[in-house]
Design a protein around this motif. Structure first.
Motif, PDB file in Angstrom:
ATOM      1  N   THR A 162       0.846  -1.196   0.000  1.00  0.00           N
ATOM      2  CA  THR A 162       0.000   0.000   0.000  1.00  0.00           C
ATOM      3  C   THR A 162       0.878   1.242   0.000  1.00  0.00           C
ATOM      4  OG1 THR A 162      -0.155   0.138   2.427  1.00  0.00           O
ATOM      5  CG2 THR A 162      -1.829  -1.174   1.287  1.00  0.00           C
ATOM      6  N   TYR A 172      -2.968   3.845  -2.610  1.00  0.00           N
ATOM      7  CA  TYR A 172      -3.302   2.737  -3.503  1.00  0.00           C
ATOM      8  C   TYR A 172      -2.994   1.408  -2.815  1.00  0.00           C
ATOM      9  CZ  TYR A 172      -3.746   5.874  -7.535  1.00  0.00           C
ATOM     10  OH  TYR A 172      -4.145   6.852  -8.403  1.00  0.00           O
ATOM     11  N   VAL A 195      -4.819  -2.933  -7.199  1.00  0.00           N
ATOM     12  CA  VAL A 195      -6.029  -3.646  -6.808  1.00  0.00           C
ATOM     13  C   VAL A 195      -7.170  -2.664  -6.606  1.00  0.00           C
ATOM     14  CG1 VAL A 195      -7.106  -5.032  -4.984  1.00  0.00           C
ATOM     15  CG2 VAL A 195      -4.785  -5.554  -5.748  1.00  0.00           C
ATOM     16  N   ALA A 196      -6.888  -1.586  -5.874  1.00  0.00           N
ATOM     17  CA  ALA A 196      -7.937  -0.597  -5.585  1.00  0.00           C
ATOM     18  C   ALA A 196      -7.309   0.744  -5.229  1.00  0.00           C
ATOM     19  CB  ALA A 196      -8.819  -1.083  -4.440  1.00  0.00           C
ATOM     20  N   PHE A 198      -7.837   4.516  -3.450  1.00  0.00           N
ATOM     21  CA  PHE A 198      -8.669   5.122  -2.413  1.00  0.00           C
ATOM     22  C   PHE A 198      -8.458   6.633  -2.408  1.00  0.00           C
ATOM     23  CE2 PHE A 198      -8.901   0.775  -1.127  1.00  0.00           C
ATOM     24  CZ  PHE A 198     -10.078   0.656  -0.392  1.00  0.00           C
ATOM     25  N   VAL A 225     -10.704  -5.349   1.570  1.00  0.00           N
ATOM     26  CA  VAL A 225     -10.482  -5.312   0.123  1.00  0.00           C
ATOM     27  C   VAL A 225     -10.276  -6.735  -0.386  1.00  0.00           C
ATOM     28  CG1 VAL A 225      -9.033  -4.433  -1.748  1.00  0.00           C
ATOM     29  CG2 VAL A 225      -9.395  -3.041   0.296  1.00  0.00           C
ATOM     30  N   THR A 229     -10.772  -9.327  -6.881  1.00  0.00           N
ATOM     31  CA  THR A 229     -11.770  -8.562  -7.645  1.00  0.00           C
ATOM     32  C   THR A 229     -11.600  -7.051  -7.519  1.00  0.00           C
ATOM     33  OG1 THR A 229     -13.355  -8.519  -5.803  1.00  0.00           O
ATOM     34  CG2 THR A 229     -13.418 -10.426  -7.289  1.00  0.00           C
ATOM     35  N   GLY A 230     -10.897  -6.601  -6.468  1.00  0.00           N
ATOM     36  CA  GLY A 230     -10.723  -5.176  -6.246  1.00  0.00           C
ATOM     37  C   GLY A 230     -11.881  -4.517  -5.520  1.00  0.00           C
ATOM     38  N   THR A 231     -12.921  -5.275  -5.195  1.00  0.00           N
ATOM     39  CA  THR A 231     -14.066  -4.703  -4.477  1.00  0.00           C
ATOM     40  C   THR A 231     -13.682  -4.450  -3.021  1.00  0.00           C
ATOM     41  OG1 THR A 231     -14.896  -6.927  -3.975  1.00  0.00           O
ATOM     42  CG2 THR A 231     -15.738  -5.845  -5.964  1.00  0.00           C
ATOM     43  N   SER A 232     -14.299  -3.441  -2.435  1.00  0.00           N
ATOM     44  CA  SER A 232     -13.984  -3.075  -1.056  1.00  0.00           C
ATOM     45  C   SER A 232     -15.251  -2.730  -0.303  1.00  0.00           C
ATOM     46  CB  SER A 232     -13.016  -1.887  -1.018  1.00  0.00           C
ATOM     47  OG  SER A 232     -13.587  -0.744  -1.636  1.00  0.00           O
TER      48      SER A 232
END
Length: 449
Positions: A162, A172, A195-196, A198, A225, A229-232
């Motif tokens: 991160t 990130y 991945v995701a 923020f 997270v 899938t990257g969903t949070s």
């Protein structure tokens, strides 16, 4: 002291009596060894590992074929992320930078008793680094050990990374794939993906290998997270920054250490229907005398209120013990380091560790594989090592001109949990133990045998 221990072992076996009660020869011998380490600093590693540092075992693809290799993955405050190969000295290639260890403690002659050897070189391959947009705030390697109880080493599978974020953007969450053999000339850029993203600051993270989920700690709470899938989804909302996190062994609960000094236990299991809504709580501070401020703080989430712990100032680091799954270590920025039992949090700390110096710095705690020692740097630039069981300060020295903020215990070459076999006890054939340390001044290696 060592000769007295050996004499006592010959007379009494593995355990002997003292004015402190019944003691283990193995434990006392390792304490003596840990109090007399040798320490080296690697040239050319300044600002490389002053934020995060992990050791891992991965498959390396070379012109001669595939080989199993030790690497350090290091993150800097400047946003750099680097692979450093341990011990190969770039023998597979004619380019790259070799970082040579220089002995820095104790001064004078190097103590390599009991079969100890000087540490290997570190090699910085070309193409083995990447520059991110902000500070590397956390790094977790998965598949590092398949079992701490047996010490079976396994190859790293992924690295969760991160970044903190900046005034222009939030932090990130990245995944670095380590499943396939690594090409030393192009290690990171092709394997690392977002991945995701923020919109908030990401201070810390932990990874749950059971569910492929990560939990991140931010300036507005904690979020779960899914790294595939990257969903949070948010599991805790709080106005106090989440500065440290740690999953329990089940992966159902996560400890969140807050800026206000509280450590709260959050249930991250998926809820259904009405129960999925985050519940609002008012948690009282340890003392109501807070200079006119409210005697409580508010947060939302599925919180175990009875398990809440309060420390005197902002939480700096958390470390759950795996061999004793109800215990965890915590440090706060006033210099407190304490051991807690999840089942007895209302009674306060089980053990305290004196001598640590801190006021505002996030300094990582390091626990060895056998879970006998805890180590930490301090704002006075000293390194300190304590016995987890007794709380005794075993080692305290200054050999760096900057804070040793990251610690990674060395992976055991013998593949065990750091405990001695009967033959090792009898004949003094002890494994080499130690740790990697990171500061702005560079990477250090500490070892004893």
């Amino acid at each position: 002291m060592t000769s007295k221990l050996l004499h006592g072992r010959e007379l009494n076996g593995k355990f002997f009596a003292s004015n402190r009660g019944k003691l283990s020869f193995e434990e006392e011998f390792q304490k003596i060894q840990a109090s007399r380490p040798d320490i080296w600093r690697y040239r050319g590693t300044d600002n490389v590992a002053d934020s995060t540092l992990e050791q891992m075992l991965i498959d390396l693809q070379t012109p001669e074929g595939q080989t199993e290799t030790d690497f350090l993955l290091a993150g800097g405050i400047n946003g750099s992320l680097s692979f450093l190969e341990v011990g190969k000295d770039g023998k597979h290639f004619d380019y790259g930078v070799t970082c040579i260890p220089n002995h820095v403690w104790p001064s004078g002659r190097v103590n390599l008793s009991n079969g100890g050897v000087a540490p290997q070189h570190i090699w910085r391959p070309p193409g083995a680094s990447v520059q991110t947009s902000s500070r590397i705030s956390s790094l977790k390697v998965t598949g590092k050990y398949s079992s701490l109880a047996t010490g079976d080493a396994s190859r790293a599978q992924h690295a969760l990374i991160t970044t903190l974020g900046s005034e222009f953007s939030g932090g990130y969450v990245y995944i670095l794939s380590l499943i396939e053999p690594i090409d030393v000339t192009s290690m990171i850029p092709q394997r690392m993906h977002v991945v995701a993203p923020f919109s908030c600051t990401i201070w810390t993270a932990d990874y749950n290998s059971h569910t492929s989920q990560a939990v991140i700690g931010t300036n507005v709470g904690a979020a779960l997270v899914n790294v595939e899938t990257g969903t949070s989804s948010w599991v805790c909302h709080c106005k106090s920054d989440v500065l440290a996190q740690q999953f329990d062994q089940s992966g159902n609960l996560v400890l969140c250490g807050l800026r206000n000094g509280a450590i709260v236990t959050v249930d991250v299991r998926e809820k259904q229907g009405v129960s999925a809504r985050l519940i609002k709580h008012r948690i009282p501070y340890l003392s109501s005398e807070r200079s006119g401020r409210k005697p409580w703080f508010e947060l939302k989430g599925h919180i175990s209120l009875s398990s809440t712990v309060h420390m005197p100032s902002s939480i700096s680091s958390l470390a759950s013990l795996q061999l004793y799954d109800q215990y965890f270590l915590a440090s706060s920025m006033d210099g407190s380091i304490k051991l807690y039992d999840h089942r007895l949090t209302k009674r306060g700390a089980v053990q305290s560790y004196d001598g640590h110096i801190n006021s505002h710095t996030r300094i990582r705690l390091g626990v060895d594989q056998s879970e006998r020692f805890v180590m930490s740097g301090g704002e006075d630039c000293c390194l300190r090592l304590w016995s987890i069981k007794s709380g005794k300060l075993i080692f305290e020295e200054k050999f760096s001109e900057s804070v040793l903020s990251t610690i990674c215990w060395r992976r055991s070459e013998r593949g065990g949990d750091g405990r001695l076999t009967y033959e090792e006890e009898l004949y003094g054939q002890c494994p080499i133990l130690g740790a990697w340390l990171g500061s702005q001044e560079g990477i250090f290696h500490m070892q004893w045998s």
